[in-house]
Design an enzyme around this catalytic site. Structure first.
Site, PDB file in Angstrom:
ATOM      1  N   CYS A 178      44.076  40.547  42.685  1.00  0.00           N
ATOM      2  CA  CYS A 178      43.330  41.765  43.744  1.00  0.00           C
ATOM      3  C   CYS A 178      43.402  40.927  44.796  1.00  0.00           C
ATOM      4  O   CYS A 178      42.042  39.740  44.734  1.00  0.00           O
ATOM      5  CB  CYS A 178      42.257  42.072  42.776  1.00  0.00           C
ATOM      6  SG  CYS A 178      41.389  42.575  44.450  1.00  0.00           S
ATOM      7  N   CYS A 183      39.507  40.948  46.584  1.00  0.00           N
ATOM      8  CA  CYS A 183      38.472  40.243  45.160  1.00  0.00           C
ATOM      9  C   CYS A 183      38.186  38.535  45.505  1.00  0.00           C
ATOM     10  O   CYS A 183      37.433  38.304  45.283  1.00  0.00           O
ATOM     11  CB  CYS A 183      38.879  40.775  43.637  1.00  0.00           C
ATOM     12  SG  CYS A 183      39.776  42.576  43.757  1.00  0.00           S
TER      13      CYS A 183
END
Ligand SMILES: [Zn+2]
Length: 142
Positions: A70, A73
């Site tokens: 991600c 993230c």
């Protein structure tokens, strides 16, 4: 003096740690003397240890659900870590790839997703990345 909680990577003992020691990477397990893994004041835990810490902590627990694939993230990680040294809370990271059952238990759909727990119960959640200042303010409001 502020404190935080984590579990020992070797013997799994639950440790209450002085924040100052954790920040200096001087925190060791009270039971087996193994070095405890902190990044700033953030520690990465599995589902079982997450549960133990959330149930035991006398201060709010802030949890970042994330995954290695991600992109947002990855940029959020350093912000989360930066906020950890400026808030009186326990900061945990949960890898949604290895802890899928916990992620579905909390209905995590998009990541990053940040949750605040008090006295073992979820009190707030925020989807998406925040700056460390936004995160600190959000924690203070909840
Ligand atoms: Zn230990």
């Amino acid at each position: 003096m502020s404190h935080t909680f984590t579990t020992c990577p070797k013997c799994q003992a639950l440790n209450k740690v002085q924040s100052e020691k954790a920040l200096k990477s001087e925190a060791i397990c009270g039971q087996c003397q193994t070095k405890l893994n902190f990044h700033g004041l953030v520690s990465e835990v599995n589902s079982k240890d997450f549960q133990r810490i959330v149930n035991k902590s006398d201060i709010p627990v802030v949890v970042d659900f994330w995954a290695s694939w991600c992109g947002p993230c990855k940029s959020y990680g350093p912000q989360f870590q930066q906020a950890s040294s400026k808030s009186n809370a326990v900061f945990l990271k949960i890898n949604t790839e290895t802890e899928q059952a916990l992620s579905s238990q909390f209905g995590i759909r998009g990541i990053p997703c940040t949750l605040i727990f008090k006295n073992g119960k979820e009190v707030a959640r925020q989807s998406g990345a925040m700056s460390s200042d936004q995160l600190i303010q959000w924690i203070a409001r909840n």
